[in-house]
Design a protein around this motif. Structure first.
Motif, PDB file in Angstrom:
ATOM      1  N   CYS A  23      -5.583   0.300   0.229  1.00  0.00           N
ATOM      2  CA  CYS A  23      -6.515  -0.232  -0.780  1.00  0.00           C
ATOM      3  C   CYS A  23      -7.260  -1.399  -0.160  1.00  0.00           C
ATOM      4  O   CYS A  23      -6.655  -2.391   0.255  1.00  0.00           O
ATOM      5  N   LYS A  73      -3.872   8.626   7.855  1.00  0.00           N
ATOM      6  CA  LYS A  73      -3.006   8.339   6.716  1.00  0.00           C
ATOM      7  C   LYS A  73      -3.215   6.918   6.207  1.00  0.00           C
ATOM      8  O   LYS A  73      -3.256   6.679   4.992  1.00  0.00           O
ATOM      9  N   GLU A 130      -6.456   6.799   4.230  1.00  0.00           N
ATOM     10  CA  GLU A 130      -6.354   7.478   2.940  1.00  0.00           C
ATOM     11  C   GLU A 130      -5.556   6.668   1.918  1.00  0.00           C
ATOM     12  O   GLU A 130      -5.846   6.689   0.717  1.00  0.00           O
ATOM     13  N   ASP A 131      -4.556   5.905   2.415  1.00  0.00           N
ATOM     14  CA  ASP A 131      -3.643   5.221   1.502  1.00  0.00           C
ATOM     15  C   ASP A 131      -3.983   3.763   1.246  1.00  0.00           C
ATOM     16  O   ASP A 131      -3.608   3.214   0.200  1.00  0.00           O
TER      17      ASP A 131
END
Length: 583
Positions: free
Chosen positions: A39, A33, A36-37
């Motif tokens: 930046c 997670k 994926e999240d």
């Protein structure tokens, strides 16, 4: 705090007990997670991402969770890190490690990764990061790409079907993979203990110990101070002794039973052979941007250098016996072995067994035959068109030599007078007139260099010269028969004139002067030149002229015969009739 926690997690994830507990609490999903999240453009994000990916990789390496459970979003995210043109190298390195594990674990995952990361993109990155540790991961992924994008059998067995672009990819992969050996090749021996590990290798099936035969027994480390090949030579020797103990035993025992001067030195041969293989395989050289010369055998062997070494070290022993070599012949033997390896690899063998058969068939006598054939074919001298060209060039070049001989006679030469006394202190000079019709000669002083033709009072018209005599046929050699040395006979010549009652006798000061004058006089008499100097000069001139004429045909095969003349046309009605045009 988050960055430090993830860093600590990456460290403890190597422990299988922690990994099991962490995964049981669904901790790995939390890491997915984060990936994926997150930046990666924020300030601390690259470091956080590196620790997150490292921890994830360590957890997955335990095999507790299947790679197939990963989401498409996660795969795309990892692929984006690899595709990024500007990104932290540590993120790309661990991302490549994750991609490698993905494609190895599942064919379906491979197809997904293949869609996200293209071969061209990987190669582009590979060429940008030469020399960095990231290169090793790129080469692994590139290897997997090649093995799936191309049928391995096509790569190995049909090099003709490989296009230029793919050949370049194969060449780059080969270079990058082999260059992983460079650190060992560049590393000299730094500890005596490193040699002690190798000096008691098992040499026979009964597990009796036989020391590694080194050249410098008092200080074995001296043999391995050269870098290259550095410790790579030690690695190849150890590989041979452990992988093929019977062959290693035969090599050592066979040479231990020979006389010292005929013994083939194992360690010295191994070190030199390792260096030769590194040079042939270009280990340590960065891949060329345009290179495409790869070895198909590379794709059939996991440890190409070591396996080639095992074949070629036995080849050295075989060639050593064929050449009946002694210690003084070591360099000659290694030159022959280098040629055997180079010639065999140039034939593009597709397997180690094929390489072994070919290189052993290329024995010392075959190498000598090939060298002789190549020497004869050098400059295409055996091609019928070239031989015909030589024959056409000969008259022109012979005329050039004739003119040079006549010019030399016009310059004249200083000779010593023939005397019955041992001291020959009187000198005379002879030269040809500029119109080539008269020989002028006369006595001169010691210090005279080139007297004017008017000062030479005596003369012989060329038209009156009847014969040219050499050696023992000369009148002055017959008169002093038994008193002349072989050197004097080789330099003596005479011309007879009028009714062969008179002769002008010469003894040249050197063989060169003898050849110049006998050739020049032969030209004046309308005869063929026959001296060894003329033959040598003609060969040199022909060789130079042939090279110039064939300069534009370099690497172009010359046919043995002229192309056939086409059949005449069925009619000649296409000819233009000038008489009708005038009317």
């Amino acid at each position: 705090v988050r960055c430090d926690s993830l860093k600590q997690l990456a460290c403890v994830s190597t422990d299988v007990t922690f990994a099991q507990e962490f995964i049981s609490r669904d901790g790995h999903s939390l890491l997915v997670k984060i990936v994926e999240d997150l930046c990666v453009l924020s300030v601390r994000a690259p470091l956080i991402m590196t620790h997150t990916l490292t921890g994830f990789m360590e957890l997955m390496d335990h095999g507790i969770v299947s790679w197939d459970n990963l989401s498409a979003v996660f795969i795309k995210k990892i692929a984006s890190f690899v595709n990024a043109k500007v990104l932290d190298a540590s993120i790309q390195q661990v991302s490549l490690a994750i991609l490698e594990s993905m494609v190895l674990s599942s064919s379906s995952l491979f197809q997904q990764v293949k869609q996200e990361v293209t071969l061209e993109r990987l190669l582009s990155h590979l060429q940008q990061f030469f020399g960095h540790s990231i290169q090793s991961k790129y080469s692994t992924v590139l290897n997997l790409w090649l093995m799936v994008c191309c049928d391995p059998q096509n790569i190995i067995h049909s090099s003709a079907s490989v296009g230029d672009e793919m050949a370049h990819y194969l060449y780059v992969l080969q270079s990058v993979t082999l260059n992983h050996l460079e650190p060992r090749m560049r590393m000299p021996l730094d500890s005596y203990n490193q040699v002690r590990k190798m000096t008691s290798l098992t040499s026979d099936p009964s597990h009796t110990r036989k020391p590694l035969p080194l050249r410098n027994n008092s200080n074995p480390g001296q043999d391995l101070l050269r870098a290259p090949p550095g410790l790579l030579a030690l690695d190849t020797m150890a590989y041979f002794a452990s992988r093929y103990p019977d062959a290693y035993s035969r090599f050592v025992l066979e040479n231990s039973s020979r006389e010292d001067k005929h013994e083939c030195p194992f360690a010295r041969s191994s070190i030199q052979l390792t260096l030769i293989l590194c040079e042939i395989l270009r280990i340590g050289e960065p891949p060329s941007e345009t290179g495409s010369n790869y070895h198909p055998i590379f794709f059939s062997q996991d440890r190409l250098l070591e396996e080639l070494f095992c074949v070629c070290i036995q080849l050295i022993n075989k060639t050593w016996k064929e050449m009946r070599a002694t210690q003084e012949d070591f360099d000659k033997v290694m030159q022959v072995v280098r040629e055997q390896i180079t010639r065999t690899l140039s034939s593009k063998p597709t397997s180690l067994e094929l390489f072994k058969n070919k290189v052993n068939a290329l024995n010392y006598s075959e190498i000598l035959k090939l060298r002789q054939t190549e020497r004869l074919h050098q400059e295409e001298t055996l091609a019928p068109p070239v031989l015909e060209l030589k024959e056409r060039l000969k008259p022109e070049l012979l005329e050039l030599i004739r003119q040079q001989r006549l010019n030399r006679l016009c310059q004249g030469t200083l000779f010593r007078k023939i005397s019955s006394r041992r001291r020959q202190d009187k000198l005379w000079y002879c030269r040809l007139s500029p119109n080539h019709k008269v020989l002028h000669f006369g006595d001169v002083e010691e210090d005279t260099e080139t007297p004017p033709i008017e000062s030479l009072q005596e003369k012989i018209p060329v038209a009156d010269i009847k014969a040219l005599l050499t050696g023992k046929d000369c009148p002055h050699m017959k008169e002093n028969k038994g008193k002349q040395t072989k050197e004097g006979l080789d330099l003596a010549f005479s011309i007879t004139y009028d009714v062969e009652e008179y002769s002008l006798n010469f003894i040249a000061s050197s063989r060169t002067d003898f050849c110049l004058w006998t050739d020049g006089l032969s030209v004046l008499l309308g005869r063929d030149m026959s001296s060894e100097c003329m033959r040598s000069e003609l060969d040199i001139l022909l060789s130079m002229e042939i090279k110039l004429r064939l300069l534009d045909l370099e690497n172009v095969p010359i046919p043995d015969c002229a192309p056939p003349v086409p059949k005449p046309p069925s009619n000649f009605n296409f000819c233009y009739d000038l008489s009708q045009a005038e009317q």
